[in-house]
Scaffold this motif. Structure first.
Motif, PDB file in Angstrom:
ATOM      1  N   GLN A 120      36.794  48.215  35.908  1.00 35.23           N
ATOM      2  CA  GLN A 120      36.537  47.314  37.034  1.00 35.23           C
ATOM      3  C   GLN A 120      37.416  46.074  36.948  1.00 35.23           C
ATOM      4  OE1 GLN A 120      32.700  46.080  38.348  1.00 35.23           O
ATOM      5  NE2 GLN A 120      31.758  48.088  38.086  1.00 35.23           N
ATOM      6  N   ALA A 121      37.481  45.469  35.770  1.00 33.39           N
ATOM      7  CA  ALA A 121      38.293  44.250  35.623  1.00 33.39           C
ATOM      8  C   ALA A 121      39.746  44.524  35.978  1.00 33.39           C
ATOM      9  CB  ALA A 121      38.176  43.713  34.199  1.00 33.39           C
ATOM     10  N   SER A 122      40.273  45.644  35.492  1.00 38.36           N
ATOM     11  CA  SER A 122      41.663  45.994  35.758  1.00 38.36           C
ATOM     12  C   SER A 122      41.905  46.203  37.251  1.00 38.36           C
ATOM     13  CB  SER A 122      42.027  47.254  34.966  1.00 38.36           C
ATOM     14  OG  SER A 122      43.392  47.539  35.081  1.00 38.36           O
ATOM     15  N   LYS A 123      41.003  46.902  37.907  1.00 44.79           N
ATOM     16  CA  LYS A 123      41.126  47.161  39.349  1.00 44.79           C
ATOM     17  C   LYS A 123      41.125  45.851  40.143  1.00 44.79           C
ATOM     18  CE  LYS A 123      38.188  48.897  43.133  1.00 44.79           C
ATOM     19  NZ  LYS A 123      37.758  47.556  43.613  1.00 44.79           N
ATOM     20  N   TRP A 124      40.204  44.964  39.804  1.00 42.61           N
ATOM     21  CA  TRP A 124      40.077  43.727  40.574  1.00 42.61           C
ATOM     22  C   TRP A 124      41.211  42.759  40.304  1.00 42.61           C
ATOM     23  CZ3 TRP A 124      37.244  42.857  44.730  1.00 42.61           C
ATOM     24  CH2 TRP A 124      36.158  43.697  44.990  1.00 42.61           C
ATOM     25  N   ILE A 125      41.837  42.814  39.134  1.00 39.25           N
ATOM     26  CA  ILE A 125      43.044  41.997  38.917  1.00 39.25           C
ATOM     27  C   ILE A 125      44.077  42.329  39.994  1.00 39.25           C
ATOM     28  CG2 ILE A 125      45.052  41.625  37.411  1.00 39.25           C
ATOM     29  CD1 ILE A 125      43.154  42.177  35.027  1.00 39.25           C
ATOM     30  N   ASP A 126      44.299  43.617  40.189  1.00 43.78           N
ATOM     31  CA  ASP A 126      45.301  44.040  41.169  1.00 43.78           C
ATOM     32  C   ASP A 126      44.905  43.632  42.587  1.00 43.78           C
ATOM     33  OD1 ASP A 126      46.728  45.140  39.086  1.00 43.78           O
ATOM     34  OD2 ASP A 126      45.971  47.174  39.393  1.00 43.78           O
ATOM     35  N   GLU A 127      43.602  43.709  42.894  1.00 43.25           N
ATOM     36  CA  GLU A 127      43.151  43.315  44.230  1.00 43.25           C
ATOM     37  C   GLU A 127      43.323  41.814  44.441  1.00 43.25           C
ATOM     38  OE1 GLU A 127      40.047  44.944  46.290  1.00 43.25           O
ATOM     39  OE2 GLU A 127      39.953  46.849  45.208  1.00 43.25           O
ATOM     40  N   TYR A 128      42.994  41.035  43.432  1.00 37.53           N
ATOM     41  CA  TYR A 128      43.163  39.584  43.541  1.00 37.53           C
ATOM     42  C   TYR A 128      44.635  39.221  43.753  1.00 37.53           C
ATOM     43  CZ  TYR A 128      38.413  38.527  41.739  1.00 37.53           C
ATOM     44  OH  TYR A 128      37.071  38.408  41.550  1.00 37.53           O
ATOM     45  N   VAL A 129      45.500  39.860  42.960  1.00 42.21           N
ATOM     46  CA  VAL A 129      46.936  39.562  43.073  1.00 42.21           C
ATOM     47  C   VAL A 129      47.450  39.950  44.464  1.00 42.21           C
ATOM     48  CG1 VAL A 129      49.227  40.219  42.221  1.00 42.21           C
ATOM     49  CG2 VAL A 129      47.406  39.668  40.598  1.00 42.21           C
ATOM     50  N   GLU A 130      46.995  41.078  44.968  1.00 40.85           N
ATOM     51  CA  GLU A 130      47.391  41.506  46.319  1.00 40.85           C
ATOM     52  C   GLU A 130      46.974  40.473  47.361  1.00 40.85           C
ATOM     53  OE1 GLU A 130      45.625  44.506  49.629  1.00 40.85           O
ATOM     54  OE2 GLU A 130      45.551  45.214  47.557  1.00 40.85           O
ATOM     55  N   LEU A 131      45.733  40.002  47.261  1.00 39.21           N
ATOM     56  CA  LEU A 131      45.253  38.997  48.209  1.00 39.21           C
ATOM     57  C   LEU A 131      46.032  37.690  48.056  1.00 39.21           C
ATOM     58  CD1 LEU A 131      41.396  39.624  47.947  1.00 39.21           C
ATOM     59  CD2 LEU A 131      42.836  40.062  49.947  1.00 39.21           C
ATOM     60  N   GLY A 132      46.350  37.345  46.818  1.00 40.82           N
ATOM     61  CA  GLY A 132      47.128  36.130  46.575  1.00 40.82           C
ATOM     62  C   GLY A 132      48.513  36.214  47.183  1.00 40.82           C
ATOM     63  N   GLU A 133      49.168  37.358  47.011  1.00 38.59           N
ATOM     64  CA  GLU A 133      50.507  37.543  47.583  1.00 38.59           C
ATOM     65  C   GLU A 133      50.473  37.408  49.098  1.00 38.59           C
ATOM     66  OE1 GLU A 133      51.430  41.401  46.019  1.00 38.59           O
ATOM     67  OE2 GLU A 133      52.700  40.581  44.418  1.00 38.59           O
TER      68      GLU A 133
END
Length: 316
Positions: A243-256
């Protein structure tokens, strides 16, 4: 506020709720009942009264405390170390090499937190007392600390959340104390059978690649338990790390996306919260659930860290 008794987690480890921000199950102090009584995390200074009461209820005195380990020096994990140490005459504070100087002189650390928390800073974190150098013990990658005849803790550098972060492997529980490096465990939902683990991307050292690397290091250790700074223990190790790994990528996507559109952290934090809210709706979690008290704050702080990360990338 109604205080809770320390929670026994098995393997001679207890958890004392520190009621950070006045919220239960937000931060806590782990007590490892060994020949050298060892605490992991102190929480901020307002939590120390709960730590002391918890130790008393477990039958310990402050004189019994030998080691106070802080996984990193953010004030919600180490801010109370100076206040606690003052009343623990036989204790030594164990810290990452990059964090030691900030415990000796916490002015810069306090200024950084004040910039994030603004007018709430004093209520949440004061007082912050410096720690004498001769009461610090520095531990880094590959170092160990013997706390009992049959127990030697092992330290490993785990950046991603911060550069002054280590995790501590406990061989007797085959568990690891991870601070914030693999995220936050939302116990408010766990009571209802929902396990939510989200990364903590707060400023100013967030690095998604380093965080992924730390997660994979811990995955490859095949531990049985993860002990979180926020909050408590899980034995669902793969679920938590996935879960942590998945949400890192989602957060970064939203940040970009937010950066490309010229949006600030307020808009980003709202988008992050809505993404998490949409996920929780699929699990039938009400929009009025008390977990959102914490999630609202966490998304704001995480958004600040993401904006800071992308701004640094632009300057490179």
């Amino acid at each position: 506020m109604r205080e809770k008794e320390p929670i026994y987690l098995g393997n001679r480890i207890h958890l004392i709720d520190g009621f950070d921000m006045g919220i239960p199950a937000r931060t806590g102090t782990y007590v490892i009942d060994e020949e050298a009584l060892t605490l992991v995390e102190t929480g901020p200074s307002p939590s120390i009264k709960y730590v002391k009461k918890g130790l008393t209820s477990l039958g310990f005195s402050l004189n019994d405390v030998k080691y106070i380990i802080v996984t990193h020096i953010h004030l919600d994990h180490s801010g109370g170390a100076g206040v606690l140490l003052k009343d623990c005459p036989n204790a030594t504070v164990v810290v990452h090499p990059r964090g030691a100087r900030h415990l000796v002189d916490p002015k810069k650390l306090a200024a950084g937190a004040r910039a994030v928390y603004g007018d709430s800073f004093e209520e949440l974190f004061e007082p912050i007392l410096p720690i004498p150098e001769d009461r610090l013990l520095i531990k880094g990658e590959g170092d160990t600390l013997q706390i009992g005849t049959n127990c030697t803790l092992e330290f490993m550098d785990t950046p991603g959340h911060s550069r002054h972060h280590f995790s501590i492997f406990d061989p007797l529980s085959n568990g690891i104390f991870v601070g914030d490096t693999v995220g936050v465990y939302y116990k408010q939902l766990a009571r209802e059978g929902i396990d939510l683990f989200l990364p903590s991307t707060s400023p100013n050292h967030f690095d998604p690649d380093a965080m992924h690397t730390s997660i994979e290091r811990i995955r490859n250790m095949n531990v049985d338990k993860i002990y979180y700074g926020h909050f408590g223990m899980t034995d669902k190790v793969n679920l938590a790390l996935n879960q942590a790994s998945k949400w890192i990528d989602e957060y970064v996507e939203l940040g970009e996306q937010a950066i490309e559109e010229g949006k600030g952290y307020d808009e980003l934090s709202e988008r992050m919260l809505q993404r998490v809210r949409s996920y929780l709706k699929t699990l039938h979690v009400s929009d009025k659930h008390d977990v959102y008290v914490i999630l609202n704050l966490d998304m704001k702080v995480c958004a600040l860290g993401l904006i800071d990360y992308f701004q640094k990338l632009k300057r490179q």
